[in-house]
Design a protein around this motif. Structure first.
Motif, PDB file in Angstrom:
ATOM      1  N   PHE A 411       0.843  -1.208   0.000  1.00 60.47           N
ATOM      2  CA  PHE A 411       0.000   0.000   0.000  1.00 60.47           C
ATOM      3  C   PHE A 411       0.871   1.249   0.000  1.00 60.47           C
ATOM      4  CE2 PHE A 411      -2.690   3.230   2.013  1.00 60.47           C
ATOM      5  CZ  PHE A 411      -3.878   3.070   1.309  1.00 60.47           C
ATOM      6  N   VAL A 412       0.618   2.135  -0.935  1.00 61.60           N
ATOM      7  CA  VAL A 412       1.312   3.435  -0.982  1.00 61.60           C
ATOM      8  C   VAL A 412       0.258   4.510  -0.769  1.00 61.60           C
ATOM      9  CG1 VAL A 412       2.826   4.967  -2.283  1.00 61.60           C
ATOM     10  CG2 VAL A 412       2.949   2.491  -2.644  1.00 61.60           C
ATOM     11  N   PRO A 413       0.219   5.144   0.417  1.00 58.59           N
ATOM     12  CA  PRO A 413      -0.858   6.087   0.736  1.00 58.59           C
ATOM     13  C   PRO A 413      -0.748   7.395  -0.039  1.00 58.59           C
ATOM     14  CG  PRO A 413       0.765   6.063   2.482  1.00 58.59           C
ATOM     15  CD  PRO A 413       1.170   4.990   1.518  1.00 58.59           C
ATOM     16  N   GLN A 414      -1.855   8.118  -0.028  1.00 63.24           N
ATOM     17  CA  GLN A 414      -1.922   9.396  -0.736  1.00 63.24           C
ATOM     18  C   GLN A 414      -0.911  10.395  -0.166  1.00 63.24           C
ATOM     19  OE1 GLN A 414      -5.860  11.033  -0.660  1.00 63.24           O
ATOM     20  NE2 GLN A 414      -5.471  12.437  -2.338  1.00 63.24           N
ATOM     21  N   THR A 415      -0.832  10.443   1.176  1.00 62.71           N
ATOM     22  CA  THR A 415       0.165  11.277   1.846  1.00 62.71           C
ATOM     23  C   THR A 415       1.322  10.382   2.259  1.00 62.71           C
ATOM     24  OG1 THR A 415      -1.582  12.725   2.695  1.00 62.71           O
ATOM     25  CG2 THR A 415       0.580  12.879   3.736  1.00 62.71           C
ATOM     26  N   ALA A 416       2.487  10.601   1.638  1.00 63.33           N
ATOM     27  CA  ALA A 416       3.643   9.750   1.923  1.00 63.33           C
ATOM     28  C   ALA A 416       4.100   9.929   3.370  1.00 63.33           C
ATOM     29  CB  ALA A 416       4.784  10.089   0.973  1.00 63.33           C
ATOM     30  N   ILE A 417       4.153   8.835   4.113  1.00 62.64           N
ATOM     31  CA  ILE A 417       4.571   8.862   5.519  1.00 62.64           C
ATOM     32  C   ILE A 417       5.919   8.169   5.653  1.00 62.64           C
ATOM     33  CG2 ILE A 417       3.998   8.168   7.879  1.00 62.64           C
ATOM     34  CD1 ILE A 417       2.064  10.203   6.782  1.00 62.64           C
ATOM     35  N   LEU A 418       6.902   8.891   6.193  1.00 62.30           N
ATOM     36  CA  LEU A 418       8.206   8.301   6.480  1.00 62.30           C
ATOM     37  C   LEU A 418       8.450   8.348   7.984  1.00 62.30           C
ATOM     38  CD1 LEU A 418      10.419   9.833   3.626  1.00 62.30           C
ATOM     39  CD2 LEU A 418       9.245   7.638   3.655  1.00 62.30           C
ATOM     40  N   PHE A 419       9.329   7.470   8.451  1.00 61.77           N
ATOM     41  CA  PHE A 419       9.596   7.363   9.879  1.00 61.77           C
ATOM     42  C   PHE A 419      11.034   7.796  10.177  1.00 61.77           C
ATOM     43  CE2 PHE A 419       6.358   4.304   8.725  1.00 61.77           C
ATOM     44  CZ  PHE A 419       5.368   4.556   9.655  1.00 61.77           C
ATOM     45  N   THR A 420      11.260   8.220  11.414  1.00 63.15           N
ATOM     46  CA  THR A 420      12.601   8.607  11.826  1.00 63.15           C
ATOM     47  C   THR A 420      13.532   7.401  11.709  1.00 63.15           C
ATOM     48  OG1 THR A 420      11.628  10.153  13.397  1.00 63.15           O
ATOM     49  CG2 THR A 420      13.951   9.639  13.682  1.00 63.15           C
ATOM     50  N   GLY A 421      14.650   7.586  11.018  1.00 66.33           N
ATOM     51  CA  GLY A 421      15.598   6.504  10.787  1.00 66.33           C
ATOM     52  C   GLY A 421      16.291   6.715   9.458  1.00 66.33           C
ATOM     53  N   ILE A 463      16.582  10.047   7.805  1.00 61.38           N
ATOM     54  CA  ILE A 463      15.338  10.768   7.511  1.00 61.38           C
ATOM     55  C   ILE A 463      14.854  11.416   8.800  1.00 61.38           C
ATOM     56  CG2 ILE A 463      12.926  10.533   6.794  1.00 61.38           C
ATOM     57  CD1 ILE A 463      14.811  10.098   4.500  1.00 61.38           C
ATOM     58  N   ALA A 464      14.590  12.723   8.755  1.00 62.03           N
ATOM     59  CA  ALA A 464      14.111  13.432   9.941  1.00 62.03           C
ATOM     60  C   ALA A 464      12.666  13.047  10.236  1.00 62.03           C
ATOM     61  CB  ALA A 464      14.216  14.943   9.722  1.00 62.03           C
ATOM     62  N   GLN A 465      12.190  13.420  11.415  1.00 60.22           N
ATOM     63  CA  GLN A 465      10.817  13.107  11.812  1.00 60.22           C
ATOM     64  C   GLN A 465       9.836  13.673  10.791  1.00 60.22           C
ATOM     65  OE1 GLN A 465       9.744  14.474  15.705  1.00 60.22           O
ATOM     66  NE2 GLN A 465       7.670  13.723  15.580  1.00 60.22           N
ATOM     67  N   GLY A 466       8.973  12.802  10.270  1.00 63.97           N
ATOM     68  CA  GLY A 466       7.995  13.236   9.283  1.00 63.97           C
ATOM     69  C   GLY A 466       8.578  13.404   7.894  1.00 63.97           C
ATOM     70  N   GLY A 467       9.871  13.079   7.712  1.00 62.04           N
ATOM     71  CA  GLY A 467      10.499  13.213   6.407  1.00 62.04           C
ATOM     72  C   GLY A 467      10.670  14.649   5.953  1.00 62.04           C
ATOM     73  N   THR A 468      10.933  15.538   6.923  1.00 62.90           N
ATOM     74  CA  THR A 468      11.017  16.964   6.605  1.00 62.90           C
ATOM     75  C   THR A 468      12.280  17.338   5.834  1.00 62.90           C
ATOM     76  OG1 THR A 468      11.979  17.356   8.805  1.00 62.90           O
ATOM     77  CG2 THR A 468       9.600  17.669   8.570  1.00 62.90           C
ATOM     78  N   ASN A 469      13.272  16.444   5.773  1.00 69.53           N
ATOM     79  CA  ASN A 469      14.510  16.775   5.068  1.00 69.53           C
ATOM     80  C   ASN A 469      14.563  16.194   3.656  1.00 69.53           C
ATOM     81  OD1 ASN A 469      14.708  14.175   6.116  1.00 69.53           O
ATOM     82  ND2 ASN A 469      16.913  14.293   6.431  1.00 69.53           N
ATOM     83  N   VAL A 470      13.422  15.715   3.152  1.00 68.64           N
ATOM     84  CA  VAL A 470      13.329  15.288   1.754  1.00 68.64           C
ATOM     85  C   VAL A 470      12.089  15.923   1.129  1.00 68.64           C
ATOM     86  CG1 VAL A 470      14.579  13.108   1.961  1.00 68.64           C
ATOM     87  CG2 VAL A 470      12.151  13.165   2.489  1.00 68.64           C
TER      88      VAL A 470
END
Length: 575
Positions: A411-421, A463-470
């Motif tokens: 599943f690839v959601p409409q809003t891309a969610i990334l995790f810290t790591g 990857i920063a929290q919430g993927g703010t650095n991409v």
């Protein structure tokens, strides 16, 4: 809070040890005034220095024993409370993990966070006090009354007058404060919600110059909580002055009437001194209880809120007997499916029927609010249908365990969610034991290799929290790689190419086509160019199917689809 006591079962031995130690501490403190009375009456009055040294030394041993019991009881009570909090947090976290999206919508994310953190902390703090004070106060009170009565029965009439006044004050203040504690927790939820919206939506807030408006929202919520906290603390603050007034007046009364009894020869000086100490112990036991009444109301509210989460039953459950499904197929069928969100006036989708076969690409397109995302959320069973059936490999998804169903889905959601790591850890979220080669291959198919290689640490870049650095497009490609590494039977792309440029979009679709030859692929898209080559296009309009077929067929048969195409493409592109 009583319902939460089951979480104390693993700590039964430690709780028993605390109660025994508190009992020994209470006995030592109750014994000390009697020893002091003996020193005065039998040692000081008679001038027996040897007796004073003997009893004084024994008093030091009793006091030292009480101190050791107190320290040990504090250690065990803190250990029990910490373990209790840990167990409760783990239980809530695992229980919430079984919730459907309906339960999340019902309670709210901000409230769930508050209940898992602040509410459990409130209960944990009270538990420490209960193990010590709640157990000690009755022992000291009852023991003090017995010992005071043994010293002088008539003088206990003073206590008979003072204690009801104390009890009445505690009851009145507690009844006034309990409702306000419940209001405080609700307002704390509201403050957390405003703060969370502020932090997650900071880009939107700044872009629309709404910083001052959001400051006002936060200040209003903060002031609302603060004013309620001040009000309840004013009520609770009245308790201590009342206690001290009653305590001091009681001491004066004991000395007054005790002096009369001594002058009449009915009482000795040492006994009166012991009586005063017992009276103080009794009064302080009530003060301990009053402190509990300050904490217990708020903790009881927190306990109720925690139980609301623990007692909430998820709408979506695994079947008692799971139907086995043959592996590696991927056939998906919708049979007269209808679904409405709780409280909605109109159904989100109505009478939806179609099938998706392995090796084919099915696309869904439609206007905003047409039910596209709702429809795909029914396949991995994020929601259950109101009527009709969703079948995977011929089996109703409600007859499969959620784990076995979702193992089949990428599943690839409409809003891309990334995790810290790291990037690698985010891609491995789809397959925990994936090799480095598999991670790199998934990234290559998702067209993510180029931007990853430009990072100084490559796949180990954090990857920063919430993927703010991409960027948004980079987030989407990493989300696609996360789904690809699973090699599932069913791929679901919920508008997952919207942040990609046309060149990357085209390259990604070509790579995906080769990678998903044996899988069922479902794409929700806003761009017609993304889905023109699909084997089957489903057109949704107001929650109903307005057309099914290939691009050319729909251009002739579906006015809704034709309108969408003409709004996006030029006549040359359409031709």
């Amino acid at each position: 809070m009583i319902k939460l006591s089951k979480f104390l079962k693993p700590f039964a031995l430690s709780v028993s040890a605390v109660l025994v130690l508190v009992l020994l501490q209470s006995l030592s403190e109750l014994y000390l005034p009697t020893l002091m009375s003996d020193i005065v009456d039998k040692g000081v009055v008679t001038g027996d220095t040897h007796y004073i040294w003997n009893i004084g030394g024994f008093m030091l041993l009793v006091a030292a024993g009480g101190m050791v019991c107190s320290i040990t009881a504090s250690f065990f009570s803190a250990k029990v409370a910490s373990g209790f909090g840990k167990s409760l947090r783990s239980k809530i976290f695992s229980h919430v993990g079984d919730f459907s999206l309906h339960e999340f919508d019902k309670i709210g994310t901000a409230s769930l966070i508050t209940r898992t953190t602040n509410d459990i902390t409130q209960v944990q703090q009270v538990l420490v006090m209960m193990l010590r004070m709640m157990a000690m106060a009755p022992m000291m009170c009852i023991g003090g009354i017995i010992m005071a009565f043994s010293k002088d029965a008539k003088l206990t009439i003073v206590l008979g007058v003072a204690l009801p006044i104390l009890v009445l004050a505690i009851v009145i203040i507690a009844r006034s404060g309990i409702p306000l504690f419940k209001v405080m927790q609700i307002k704390l939820d509201n403050l957390n919600r405003v703060l969370r919206e502020n932090l997650t939506g900071i880009r939107v807030i700044r872009s629309f110059n709404r910083v001052e408006h959001e400051k006002k929202r936060f200040n209003d919520a903060n002031f609302d909580l603060t004013s309620t906290a001040i009000k309840v603390n004013k009520i609770m603050a009245a308790m201590m002055p009342i206690m001290m007034v009653v305590l001091n007046l009681t001491s004066v009364a004991i000395i007054w009437f005790g002096g009369i009894r001594i002058s009449n020869g009915h009482m000795q000086v040492g006994d009166m001194m012991a009586f005063i100490q017992y009276a103080m112990q009794i009064m302080f036991s009530f003060i301990m209880l009053s402190m509990m009444f300050v904490m217990i109301p708020r903790a009881s509210v927190s306990g109720v809120r925690i139980n609301e989460v623990l007692e909430m039953v998820a709408d979506i459950k695994n079947p008692a007997v799971s139907t086995l499904v043959e592996s590696k197929k991927g056939l998906v069928e919708f049979q007269n499916v209808s679904f409405s969100y709780p409280g909605a006036e109109m159904p989100a989708i109505s009478n939806i029927s179609f099938s998706m076969k392995p090796g084919e690409v099915t696309a869904i397109i439609g206007g905003t609010g047409s039910g596209k995302s709702t429809l795909i959320n029914l396949i991995p069973r994020f929601y259950d249908v109101d009527s009709g059936r969703v079948l995977v490999d011929g089996v109703d998804v409600r007859e499969m365990t959620q784990e076995s169903l979702r193992e089949k889905v990428g599943f690839v959601p409409q809003t891309a969610i990334l995790f810290t790591g790291t990037i690698s850890e985010n891609i491995r979220f789809g397959k925990e034991n994936a090799t480095d080669e598999e991670v790199q291959y998934a990234a290559k198919i998702a067209q993510a290799t180029e931007f990853i290689s430009n990072m100084s640490e490559g796949f180990n870049a954090v990857i920063a929290q919430g993927g703010t650095n991409v960027s948004g497009g980079q987030k989407q490609r990493l989300s696609i790689a996360r789904a690809l590494i699973r090699k599932p039977e069913i791929y679901i792309f919920d508008d997952s190419f919207s942040a990609l440029d046309f060149k990357t979009d085209a390259k990604l679709r070509v790579a995906l086509k080769e990678e998903t030859l044996d899988s069922t692929v479902l794409i929700v898209a806003q761009r017609v160019s993304t889905i023109m080559d699909a084997d089957q296009i489903i057109v949704l309009d107001d929650g109903e199917i307005a057309g099914i077929g290939k691009h050319r067929d729909l251009m002739e048969t579906s006015s809704v689809y034709r309108e969408i195409v003409m709004s996006q493409l030029s006549e040359e592109e359409i031709a």
